[in-house]
Design a protein around this motif. Sequence first.
Motif, PDB file in Angstrom:
ATOM      1  N   THR A   1       0.873  -1.167   0.000  1.00 31.95           N
ATOM      2  CA  THR A   1       0.000   0.000   0.000  1.00 31.95           C
ATOM      3  C   THR A   1       0.915   1.222   0.000  1.00 31.95           C
ATOM      4  OG1 THR A   1      -1.736   1.148   1.198  1.00 31.95           O
ATOM      5  CG2 THR A   1      -0.175  -0.102   2.522  1.00 31.95           C
ATOM      6  N   SER A   2       0.370   2.383   0.287  1.00 29.81           N
ATOM      7  CA  SER A   2       1.229   3.561   0.350  1.00 29.81           C
ATOM      8  C   SER A   2       0.740   4.496   1.448  1.00 29.81           C
ATOM      9  CB  SER A   2       1.264   4.285  -1.000  1.00 29.81           C
ATOM     10  OG  SER A   2       0.021   4.847  -1.278  1.00 29.81           O
TER      11      SER A   2
ATOM     12  N   TYR B   1       1.458   8.649   3.160  1.00 30.83           N
ATOM     13  CA  TYR B   1       2.086   9.942   2.952  1.00 30.83           C
ATOM     14  C   TYR B   1       2.976  10.270   4.143  1.00 30.83           C
ATOM     15  CZ  TYR B   1      -0.671  10.885  -1.145  1.00 30.83           C
ATOM     16  OH  TYR B   1      -1.192  10.827  -2.408  1.00 30.83           O
TER      17      TYR B   1
ATOM     18  N   GLY C   1       5.037  15.123   2.804  1.00 32.41           N
ATOM     19  CA  GLY C   1       4.081  15.127   1.718  1.00 32.41           C
ATOM     20  C   GLY C   1       4.382  14.143   0.614  1.00 32.41           C
TER      21      GLY C   1
ATOM     22  N   ASN D   1       4.516  10.511  -1.150  1.00 29.90           N
ATOM     23  CA  ASN D   1       3.771   9.266  -1.103  1.00 29.90           C
ATOM     24  C   ASN D   1       4.768   8.112  -1.146  1.00 29.90           C
ATOM     25  OD1 ASN D   1       1.757   7.425  -1.169  1.00 29.90           O
ATOM     26  ND2 ASN D   1       1.016   7.947  -3.204  1.00 29.90           N
TER      27      ASN D   1
ATOM     28  N   VAL E   1       2.868  -3.994   4.527  1.00 34.87           N
ATOM     29  CA  VAL E   1       2.276  -4.242   5.834  1.00 34.87           C
ATOM     30  C   VAL E   1       2.747  -5.610   6.319  1.00 34.87           C
ATOM     31  CG1 VAL E   1       0.141  -4.431   7.130  1.00 34.87           C
ATOM     32  CG2 VAL E   1       0.264  -2.919   5.163  1.00 34.87           C
TER      33      VAL E   1
ATOM     34  N   LYS F   1       4.816   3.180  10.351  1.00 35.20           N
ATOM     35  CA  LYS F   1       3.657   3.171  11.242  1.00 35.20           C
ATOM     36  C   LYS F   1       3.673   1.877  12.041  1.00 35.20           C
ATOM     37  CE  LYS F   1      -1.256   4.030  10.574  1.00 35.20           C
ATOM     38  NZ  LYS F   1      -2.266   4.075   9.512  1.00 35.20           N
TER      39      LYS F   1
ATOM     40  N   LEU G   1       0.725  -4.836  13.901  1.00 32.90           N
ATOM     41  CA  LEU G   1       1.103  -4.563  12.518  1.00 32.90           C
ATOM     42  C   LEU G   1       2.247  -3.567  12.460  1.00 32.90           C
ATOM     43  CD1 LEU G   1      -2.244  -4.233  10.573  1.00 32.90           C
ATOM     44  CD2 LEU G   1      -0.832  -6.219  10.958  1.00 32.90           C
TER      45      LEU G   1
ATOM     46  N   VAL H   1      -4.889  -0.844   7.462  1.00 29.34           N
ATOM     47  CA  VAL H   1      -3.928   0.254   7.422  1.00 29.34           C
ATOM     48  C   VAL H   1      -4.461   1.398   6.567  1.00 29.34           C
ATOM     49  CG1 VAL H   1      -1.610   0.875   6.658  1.00 29.34           C
ATOM     50  CG2 VAL H   1      -1.988  -1.269   7.855  1.00 29.34           C
ATOM     51  N   GLU H   2      -5.250   1.025   5.542  1.00 28.81           N
ATOM     52  CA  GLU H   2      -5.717   2.053   4.601  1.00 28.81           C
ATOM     53  C   GLU H   2      -6.955   2.789   5.095  1.00 28.81           C
ATOM     54  OE1 GLU H   2      -6.122  -0.003   0.929  1.00 28.81           O
ATOM     55  OE2 GLU H   2      -4.062   0.404   0.323  1.00 28.81           O
TER      56      GLU H   2
ATOM     57  N   GLU I   1      -7.530   4.886   7.367  1.00 30.45           N
ATOM     58  CA  GLU I   1      -7.324   6.313   7.598  1.00 30.45           C
ATOM     59  C   GLU I   1      -7.401   7.098   6.296  1.00 30.45           C
ATOM     60  OE1 GLU I   1      -3.649   8.188   9.567  1.00 30.45           O
ATOM     61  OE2 GLU I   1      -4.361   6.596  10.897  1.00 30.45           O
TER      62      GLU I   1
ATOM     63  N   ASN J   1      -4.500   5.236  -2.699  1.00 31.15           N
ATOM     64  CA  ASN J   1      -3.776   6.235  -1.909  1.00 31.15           C
ATOM     65  C   ASN J   1      -2.964   7.158  -2.801  1.00 31.15           C
ATOM     66  OD1 ASN J   1      -4.795   5.006   0.251  1.00 31.15           O
ATOM     67  ND2 ASN J   1      -2.855   4.300   1.092  1.00 31.15           N
ATOM     68  N   GLY J   2      -2.648   6.696  -3.990  1.00 26.21           N
ATOM     69  CA  GLY J   2      -1.806   7.492  -4.886  1.00 26.21           C
ATOM     70  C   GLY J   2      -2.611   8.342  -5.849  1.00 26.21           C
ATOM     71  N   GLU J   3      -3.913   8.526  -5.567  1.00 25.67           N
ATOM     72  CA  GLU J   3      -4.751   9.271  -6.502  1.00 25.67           C
ATOM     73  C   GLU J   3      -4.254  10.707  -6.661  1.00 25.67           C
ATOM     74  OE1 GLU J   3      -8.909   9.136  -5.623  1.00 25.67           O
ATOM     75  OE2 GLU J   3      -9.404  10.457  -7.294  1.00 25.67           O
TER      76      GLU J   3
ATOM     77  N   PRO K   1      -1.376  15.344  -5.452  1.00 24.81           N
ATOM     78  CA  PRO K   1      -1.868  14.096  -4.863  1.00 24.81           C
ATOM     79  C   PRO K   1      -3.103  14.408  -4.032  1.00 24.81           C
ATOM     80  CG  PRO K   1       0.465  14.458  -4.384  1.00 24.81           C
ATOM     81  CD  PRO K   1      -0.081  15.749  -4.904  1.00 24.81           C
ATOM     82  N   LEU K   2      -4.147  13.648  -4.230  1.00 20.73           N
ATOM     83  CA  LEU K   2      -5.429  13.963  -3.580  1.00 20.73           C
ATOM     84  C   LEU K   2      -5.312  13.928  -2.060  1.00 20.73           C
ATOM     85  CD1 LEU K   2      -8.517  14.398  -4.275  1.00 20.73           C
ATOM     86  CD2 LEU K   2      -8.778  12.016  -3.672  1.00 20.73           C
ATOM     87  N   LEU K   3      -4.561  12.952  -1.539  1.00 21.60           N
ATOM     88  CA  LEU K   3      -4.509  12.768  -0.088  1.00 21.60           C
ATOM     89  C   LEU K   3      -3.270  13.397   0.539  1.00 21.60           C
ATOM     90  CD1 LEU K   3      -5.702   9.075   0.076  1.00 21.60           C
ATOM     91  CD2 LEU K   3      -7.049  11.138   0.271  1.00 21.60           C
ATOM     92  N   SER K   4      -2.589  14.261  -0.225  1.00 25.23           N
ATOM     93  CA  SER K   4      -1.364  14.867   0.281  1.00 25.23           C
ATOM     94  C   SER K   4      -1.627  15.671   1.553  1.00 25.23           C
ATOM     95  CB  SER K   4      -0.775  15.785  -0.794  1.00 25.23           C
ATOM     96  OG  SER K   4       0.231  16.592  -0.227  1.00 25.23           O
TER      97      SER K   4
END
Lengths: 200, 117
Positions: free
Chosen positions: A2-3, A5, A9, A11, A16, A174, A181, B8-9, B11, B58-60, B78-81
């Motif tokens: 996954t990714s 930020y 800032g 990405n 995980v 994290k 995790l 994890v995603e 958030e 997440n990379g949108e 980046p949308l979620l920056s």
Amino acid sequence: MTSLYGADGRNVACTVIEAGPCVVTQVKDVETDGYTAVQLAFGERKEKNTPKALKGHFDKANTTPKKEVVEFRNFRAEFEGGVQLGQEINVGDVFAEGDFVDAIGTSKGKGFQGVVKRHGFGGVGQQTHGQHNRLRAPGSIGGASYPARVFKGMRMAGRMGGNRVKTINLQVMKVVPEKNLLVVSGSIPGAKNSTVILEK
Amino acid sequence: MSDLIKLVEEEANAARAKMPDFKAGDTIAVYYKIKEGNKERIQQFQGTVLQRRNPNTNGETFTVRKVSNGIGIERIFPLLSPNIDKVEVIRKGKVRRARLFYLRGRQGKAARIREKK
């Protein structure tokens, strides 16, 4: 994968990892074993699939049979006063956000591969201009009458992958202590759901 | 095990749900945090959305185009920056494409987009 930020800032691609709970199944010391180490076990294993000898080993630590058992030699440095037999170790006890860790695992098996994929050779020549059937060939593998043999270690086609691989300096992005995790930056060796050893 | 990734995603999904709904052809204003030494200020970038890439990940990212002093400027956010303070939708556009690259070749009246009623 996954990714996440980062604070700046950016990405960052992340993996995980379920890192715990691990159980201490043996504590080795200089008197009895000649060196100090801590043996950790992780993952559940069915009792009917556990050899009696291994079951006895787990019984000593007062725990259920586990899937993987790994020994760590420089473990005590993390825990002042040492660890107890049967002690449960969770991800939050060892890792914190920002730490750099190494991951050791078995890479994905690729089967029998040619030299271009296996060793990064460039292949021979080009696809057109009369070129025929040599595009991904290794080219020459040495001289002729001298040395009249192929040198040892000559890189050739063969089985690729399935090796023990260590990826170093992965940053912990994290930690989720409730679920044990760990989210680290970058990729780690092996297929999904395979086991890795983490070192700090 | 993909359940762990979902965990994890979570958030990021929550952050995405908070974003206003906009798509290609809309005019939006992006309030972007800029760090200069220790000081932080917010810059506004207003223009037309050309496209949204890698949706629901997440990379949108989204591309915003504006014409400044006759020169077209495009920025990709980046949308979620965490550097995006907020996004304001100023005008909804009616377009028949998901990616409006044809706007790059047009100027003035030809580059207009009908408003969605």
